[in-house]
Design a protein around this motif. Structure first.
Motif, PDB file in Angstrom:
ATOM      1  N   ASP A   1     -22.051  12.127   9.477  1.00  0.00           N
ATOM      2  CA  ASP A   1     -22.255  12.407  10.899  1.00  0.00           C
ATOM      3  C   ASP A   1     -21.010  12.134  11.734  1.00  0.00           C
ATOM      4  OD1 ASP A   1     -22.144   9.683  10.792  1.00  0.00           O
ATOM      5  OD2 ASP A   1     -24.151   9.328  11.614  1.00  0.00           O
ATOM      6  N   GLY A   2     -19.916  11.714  11.086  1.00  0.00           N
ATOM      7  CA  GLY A   2     -18.668  11.472  11.793  1.00  0.00           C
ATOM      8  C   GLY A   2     -18.652  10.218  12.633  1.00  0.00           C
ATOM      9  N   GLN A   3     -19.644   9.344  12.464  1.00  0.00           N
ATOM     10  CA  GLN A   3     -19.754   8.165  13.317  1.00  0.00           C
ATOM     11  C   GLN A   3     -19.069   6.928  12.731  1.00  0.00           C
ATOM     12  OE1 GLN A   3     -21.151   8.252  16.526  1.00  0.00           O
ATOM     13  NE2 GLN A   3     -20.908  10.414  15.982  1.00  0.00           N
ATOM     14  N   ALA A   4     -18.479   7.043  11.555  1.00  0.00           N
ATOM     15  CA  ALA A   4     -17.770   5.906  10.954  1.00  0.00           C
ATOM     16  C   ALA A   4     -16.731   6.435   9.972  1.00  0.00           C
ATOM     17  CB  ALA A   4     -18.742   4.960  10.253  1.00  0.00           C
ATOM     18  N   ALA A   5     -15.681   5.657   9.787  1.00  0.00           N
ATOM     19  CA  ALA A   5     -14.602   6.046   8.874  1.00  0.00           C
ATOM     20  C   ALA A   5     -14.225   4.862   8.001  1.00  0.00           C
ATOM     21  CB  ALA A   5     -13.383   6.535   9.651  1.00  0.00           C
ATOM     22  N   GLY A   6     -14.091   5.119   6.692  1.00  0.00           N
ATOM     23  CA  GLY A   6     -13.597   4.099   5.773  1.00  0.00           C
ATOM     24  C   GLY A   6     -12.079   4.092   5.798  1.00  0.00           C
ATOM     25  N   LEU A   7     -11.499   2.946   6.113  1.00  0.00           N
ATOM     26  CA  LEU A   7     -10.052   2.869   6.330  1.00  0.00           C
ATOM     27  C   LEU A   7      -9.461   1.724   5.521  1.00  0.00           C
ATOM     28  CD1 LEU A   7      -7.635   3.970   8.064  1.00  0.00           C
ATOM     29  CD2 LEU A   7      -8.124   2.093   9.652  1.00  0.00           C
ATOM     30  N   ARG A   8      -8.303   1.985   4.931  1.00  0.00           N
ATOM     31  CA  ARG A   8      -7.496   0.931   4.322  1.00  0.00           C
ATOM     32  C   ARG A   8      -6.168   0.888   5.076  1.00  0.00           C
ATOM     33  NH1 ARG A   8      -6.962   1.305  -1.898  1.00  0.00           N
ATOM     34  NH2 ARG A   8      -9.100   0.522  -1.728  1.00  0.00           N
ATOM     35  N   ALA A   9      -5.845  -0.280   5.607  1.00  0.00           N
ATOM     36  CA  ALA A   9      -4.644  -0.430   6.435  1.00  0.00           C
ATOM     37  C   ALA A   9      -3.684  -1.414   5.775  1.00  0.00           C
ATOM     38  CB  ALA A   9      -5.019  -0.910   7.832  1.00  0.00           C
ATOM     39  N   PHE A  10      -2.401  -1.112   5.878  1.00  0.00           N
ATOM     40  CA  PHE A  10      -1.350  -1.953   5.305  1.00  0.00           C
ATOM     41  C   PHE A  10      -0.300  -2.236   6.378  1.00  0.00           C
ATOM     42  CE2 PHE A  10      -3.065   0.822   2.100  1.00  0.00           C
ATOM     43  CZ  PHE A  10      -3.139   0.087   0.931  1.00  0.00           C
ATOM     44  N   ILE A  11       0.251  -3.426   6.340  1.00  0.00           N
ATOM     45  CA  ILE A  11       1.485  -3.717   7.068  1.00  0.00           C
ATOM     46  C   ILE A  11       2.553  -3.977   6.014  1.00  0.00           C
ATOM     47  CG2 ILE A  11       2.691  -5.344   8.559  1.00  0.00           C
ATOM     48  CD1 ILE A  11       0.166  -5.686  10.144  1.00  0.00           C
ATOM     49  N   ASN A  12       3.545  -3.115   5.985  1.00  0.00           N
ATOM     50  CA  ASN A  12       4.622  -3.185   4.993  1.00  0.00           C
ATOM     51  C   ASN A  12       5.929  -3.518   5.703  1.00  0.00           C
ATOM     52  OD1 ASN A  12       2.865  -2.341   2.895  1.00  0.00           O
ATOM     53  ND2 ASN A  12       3.139  -0.208   3.508  1.00  0.00           N
ATOM     54  N   PRO A  13       6.390  -4.766   5.620  1.00  0.00           N
ATOM     55  CA  PRO A  13       7.611  -5.144   6.340  1.00  0.00           C
ATOM     56  C   PRO A  13       8.852  -4.479   5.756  1.00  0.00           C
ATOM     57  CG  PRO A  13       6.333  -7.081   5.665  1.00  0.00           C
ATOM     58  CD  PRO A  13       5.769  -5.906   4.937  1.00  0.00           C
ATOM     59  N   MET A  14       9.735  -4.045   6.629  1.00  0.00           N
ATOM     60  CA  MET A  14      11.095  -3.602   6.296  1.00  0.00           C
ATOM     61  C   MET A  14      11.168  -2.395   5.366  1.00  0.00           C
ATOM     62  SD  MET A  14      13.481  -7.004   5.982  1.00  0.00           S
ATOM     63  CE  MET A  14      14.944  -5.963   5.841  1.00  0.00           C
ATOM     64  N   VAL A  15      10.100  -1.617   5.243  1.00  0.00           N
ATOM     65  CA  VAL A  15      10.153  -0.468   4.337  1.00  0.00           C
ATOM     66  C   VAL A  15      11.173   0.567   4.807  1.00  0.00           C
ATOM     67  CG1 VAL A  15       8.841   1.526   3.515  1.00  0.00           C
ATOM     68  CG2 VAL A  15       7.848  -0.737   3.389  1.00  0.00           C
ATOM     69  N   SER A  16      11.296   0.740   6.115  1.00  0.00           N
ATOM     70  CA  SER A  16      12.234   1.750   6.611  1.00  0.00           C
ATOM     71  C   SER A  16      13.667   1.462   6.169  1.00  0.00           C
ATOM     72  CB  SER A  16      12.166   1.828   8.139  1.00  0.00           C
ATOM     73  OG  SER A  16      12.467   0.576   8.725  1.00  0.00           O
ATOM     74  N   TRP A  17      13.984   0.179   5.921  1.00  0.00           N
ATOM     75  CA  TRP A  17      15.335  -0.166   5.478  1.00  0.00           C
ATOM     76  C   TRP A  17      15.592   0.267   4.039  1.00  0.00           C
ATOM     77  CZ3 TRP A  17      18.941  -1.214   8.829  1.00  0.00           C
ATOM     78  CH2 TRP A  17      18.558  -1.677  10.086  1.00  0.00           C
ATOM     79  N   LEU A  18      14.525   0.500   3.285  1.00  0.00           N
ATOM     80  CA  LEU A  18      14.692   1.051   1.940  1.00  0.00           C
ATOM     81  C   LEU A  18      15.281   2.452   2.019  1.00  0.00           C
ATOM     82  CD1 LEU A  18      14.244   1.114  -1.121  1.00  0.00           C
ATOM     83  CD2 LEU A  18      11.848   1.673  -0.695  1.00  0.00           C
ATOM     84  N   TRP A  19      14.748   3.274   2.920  1.00  0.00           N
ATOM     85  CA  TRP A  19      15.262   4.644   3.054  1.00  0.00           C
ATOM     86  C   TRP A  19      16.666   4.633   3.666  1.00  0.00           C
ATOM     87  CZ3 TRP A  19      11.570   5.189   0.105  1.00  0.00           C
ATOM     88  CH2 TRP A  19      10.242   4.895   0.411  1.00  0.00           C
ATOM     89  N   VAL A  20      16.908   3.714   4.607  1.00  0.00           N
ATOM     90  CA  VAL A  20      18.250   3.601   5.196  1.00  0.00           C
ATOM     91  C   VAL A  20      19.257   3.187   4.129  1.00  0.00           C
ATOM     92  CG1 VAL A  20      19.670   2.315   6.843  1.00  0.00           C
ATOM     93  CG2 VAL A  20      17.394   3.100   7.514  1.00  0.00           C
ATOM     94  N   GLY A  21      18.900   2.170   3.338  1.00  0.00           N
ATOM     95  CA  GLY A  21      19.810   1.702   2.295  1.00  0.00           C
ATOM     96  C   GLY A  21      20.115   2.772   1.267  1.00  0.00           C
ATOM     97  N   ALA A  22      19.095   3.538   0.891  1.00  0.00           N
ATOM     98  CA  ALA A  22      19.314   4.618  -0.074  1.00  0.00           C
ATOM     99  C   ALA A  22      20.243   5.684   0.498  1.00  0.00           C
ATOM    100  CB  ALA A  22      17.981   5.237  -0.471  1.00  0.00           C
ATOM    101  N   THR A  23      20.082   5.983   1.788  1.00  0.00           N
ATOM    102  CA  THR A  23      20.974   6.950   2.436  1.00  0.00           C
ATOM    103  C   THR A  23      22.410   6.447   2.429  1.00  0.00           C
ATOM    104  OG1 THR A  23      19.149   7.652   3.869  1.00  0.00           O
ATOM    105  CG2 THR A  23      21.377   8.259   4.550  1.00  0.00           C
ATOM    106  N   VAL A  24      22.590   5.155   2.691  1.00  0.00           N
ATOM    107  CA  VAL A  24      23.928   4.559   2.653  1.00  0.00           C
ATOM    108  C   VAL A  24      24.510   4.664   1.243  1.00  0.00           C
ATOM    109  CG1 VAL A  24      25.218   2.397   2.903  1.00  0.00           C
ATOM    110  CG2 VAL A  24      23.484   3.021   4.593  1.00  0.00           C
TER     111      VAL A  24
END
Length: 657
Positions: free
Chosen positions: A611-634
């Motif tokens: 009925d669209g009245q609820a959603a099953g959600l899994r949430a994560f907080i992942n510290p510093m992940v964006s620096w992985l992509w920055v480091g790889a670019t470097v």
């Protein structure tokens, strides 16, 4: 017509590769200039025919010619044009065809850069590369033929390529980057075989081979990281690396290629590790073939691999041939592979590079055993085993951190003999600074051991790299009185390869810290969230607003909309999805990610009530992940700088009398 034209081009490539291979070996043995010219012409014809065959397949895909076997397998009139184009590498037969085109591009690059000079090396190199090309053309012409003419299936069965490959734009660039890394190793391998056959293993050969290795190494670096990014953005489990067998298959040749690049420097400068360097070169190519087998044979259960196929045994035979030939060549030339120099001191750059190579070898062994052992156990004893992340992490983390530490020690020390006092004076500033910053991290709340150690070691390596880049600039400013920008430009031009290497080291430090922090301090919450209510994770509130369903050309989409509040203040909205593709029973999720420099908020939709009245959600907080992509670019930027060809000096002209 497309089937006949494609098969004709593949047969032409098979014929020219076979004849060119034989003629190249004959020209190398006899020194025939005419034989070399014919070999180059046949190599160019081979490359051109494979490029044209790929264009024919793309035309068949875009025109939905379902009488072509591969188009009938992966084509769909409902797929967007960009999905249709990239479906060339979405399944086994097309990926092998694409493999051939990448080899063709490298062959044209090699032909273009060896027009003048290198006449002694070129025949055997081209012959070896064409031998590899013969094998892949045989696969395309036979067991992995994508051009066979077929009776088209009903249109309802044309559902497009693998849904996982349609679910994110990264599949446009991840496989080509990985292929450019894998296939590019063929050229250095050919150079290594040529040097062994000719018995000419001097510094000039090594310098040229190292330059050619940098190109595929850069692409392989990008391909490995893009694969992790794809897993992060598509699979919905909140991570980017799971020690999956096919992930490991791309990491193995990266490790040995990195070891080769360092060993080659030691051979060039000090005449050490000559035999070891050649072995690393040959093993790297063998591991790319092993990786291709692991991805395309279907023997490994992985989201990255293709389904079961008949070409697995053929790949194993080819791999065995490569290993046997490599062992024979090294054995026959062992008398030419003795070291010309000697280790001056255990406190020297020489010693650091040697230990570094031993650690790379150990790392490779750990990953190889953990990846292949379950398969061997099942084949020999019919026992199903699973080697998971704990095994890899327990062994690889200490090895990896020691490599990063030596990444700082090596460049800090000079070549040859070094006294203990001199070594201490060179190391104490970056080491003390990194220890102080590590203590500061402890004071700010970083309590786990491995992340703190990783931070200290990575800071040490990065500080050494920065000092190594600044020192030549300051020296030019003192000696010549140059302004900072002029001194930096001159220092960069003089030592571009060194600057490229140190930029890579800085990128590695960023990547390693990002991995340590994101894997150690990840926060996870999940639950069923009623409409208008919130799921709390750390200082975020995720309020479920609504769900909506809509149709895209190639899939049905169910999206849940969440408002994101941080400390009570609205900071944005995220819409994780479940995508359902034709012919697919289970939906495939598309996570939604809110990225900042500090952390990622990562939402994975598990389900939505009818009925669209609820959603099953899994949430994560992942510290510093964006620096992985920055480091790889470097890292990739550093490899590009190191690999960029030097500007050729114009010949001096005599002044008119």
């Amino acid at each position: 017509m497309n089937s006949a034209l494609g098969q004709g081009l593949i047969l032409l490539s098979l014929a020219t590769a076979t004849v060119g291979c034989i003629l190249g070996f004959a020209a190398g043995r006899s020194g025939s200039a005419a034989g070399l010219r014919w070999t180059r012409w046949l190599a160019g014809t081979y490359a051109t025919s494979l490029i044209l065959a790929n264009l024919v397949m793309e035309y068949a895909l875009l025109t939905h010619d379902f009488t072509v076997k591969y188009v009938d397998m992966v084509g769909s009139t409902s797929s967007p044009t960009y999905i249709t184009i990239v479906s060339l590498w979405s399944s086994l037969e097309g990926s092998i065809l694409f493999w051939g085109m990448i080899l063709a591009i490298y062959i044209w690059g090699f032909l273009a850069t060896t027009r003048q000079g290198h006449e002694r090396m070129t025949p055997y190199t081209l012959a070896t590369v064409l031998a590899v090309g013969t094998f892949f053309s045989f696969l395309i012409a036979g067991p992995a033929d994508p051009f066979s003419a077929v009776q088209p299936r009903p249109d309802s069965m044309h559902t497009g390529p693998n849904p996982l490959l349609q679910n994110h734009w990264l599949m446009i660039i991840h496989p080509p980057a990985l292929y450019l890394g894998y296939v590019g190793m063929t050229i250095p391998f050919g150079m290594g075989v040529s040097a062994l056959l000719r018995g000419e293993l001097g510094a000039s050969w090594m310098a040229l081979t190292r330059s050619w290795m940098l190109v595929p190494f850069g692409f392989l670096t990008a391909g490995v990281v893009l694969g992790g990014w794809w897993a992060y953005e598509v699979l919905g489990w909140g991570g980017y690396w799971a020690w999956d067998p096919v992930e490991n298959a791309s990491f193995l040749p990266w490790l040995t290629a990195a070891a080769f690049l360092h060993a080659a420097m030691l051979e060039e400068r000090r005449g050490l590790l000559k035999a070891w360097t050649v072995v690393l070169l040959l093993v790297t190519f063998a591991l790319t073939i092993l990786g291709t087998f692991m991805t395309r044979s279907g023997v490994f259960n992985s989201v990255h691999s293709f389904t079961q196929s008949a070409i697995g045994p053929t790949f194993l035979v080819f791999l065995a041939v490569i290993l046997v030939i490599s062992v024979l060549l090294v054995g026959l030339r062992m008398h030419l592979l003795s070291d010309e120099g000697s280790l001056g001191s255990p406190l020297s750059r020489d010693a650091a590079f040697i230990v570094n190579n031993l650690l790379f070898a150990g790392f490779t062994f750990v990953v190889l055993v953990g990846t292949v052992f379950p398969l061997l156990a099942e084949a020999v004893r019919d026992i199903k085993l699973s080697v998971g992340a704990p095994f890899f992490n327990q062994l690889s983390v200490p090895i990896g951190l020691t490599i990063v530490f030596l990444m700082g020690v090596g460049p800090a020390l000079p070549w040859g003999r070094t006294s203990g006092k001199e070594a201490a004076s060179l190391l104490w500033v970056p080491l003390t600074t990194s220890l102080i910053l590590g203590a500061l991290a402890l004071a700010l709340g970083m309590r786990q051991l491995w992340p703190v150690v990783t931070l200290i070691v990575s800071l040490f390596a990065a500080l050494v790299a920065l000092r190594d880049m600044v020192t030549p600039v300051s020296a030019l400013m003192r000696r010549r009185g140059l302004p900072p920008l002029a001194a930096a430009s001159l220092a960069f031009r003089r030592g571009r390869r060194r600057y490229g290497g140190q930029i890579v080291h800085i990128g590695v430090a960023l990547v390693v810290v990002s991995i340590a922090v994101s894997s150690s301090y990840q926060v996870i919450e999940e639950g069923m969230v009623p409409k208008g209510q919130s799921l709390t994770i750390a200082d975020y509130e995720l309020r479920f607003e609504e769900s909506r369903s809509f149709r895209e050309p190639h899939r049905d989409v169910l999206e849940a909309q969440f408002t994101v509040l941080q400390n009570g203040r609205e900071v944005g909205s995220l819409g994780p999805r479940l995508n359902r593709y034709s012919g697919q029973m289970n939906p495939i999720g598309t996570p939604a990610v809110l990225s900042t420099a500090r952390q990622d908020l990562y939402l994975s939709l598990m389900s939505v009530a009818k009925d669209g009245q609820a959603a099953g959600l899994r949430a994560f907080i992942n510290p510093m992940v964006s620096w992985l992509w920055v480091g790889a670019t470097v890292m990739v930027l550093g490899v590009l700088i190191a690999a960029w060809p030097r500007r050729r000096q114009k010949p001096a002209t005599k002044a008119a009398a």
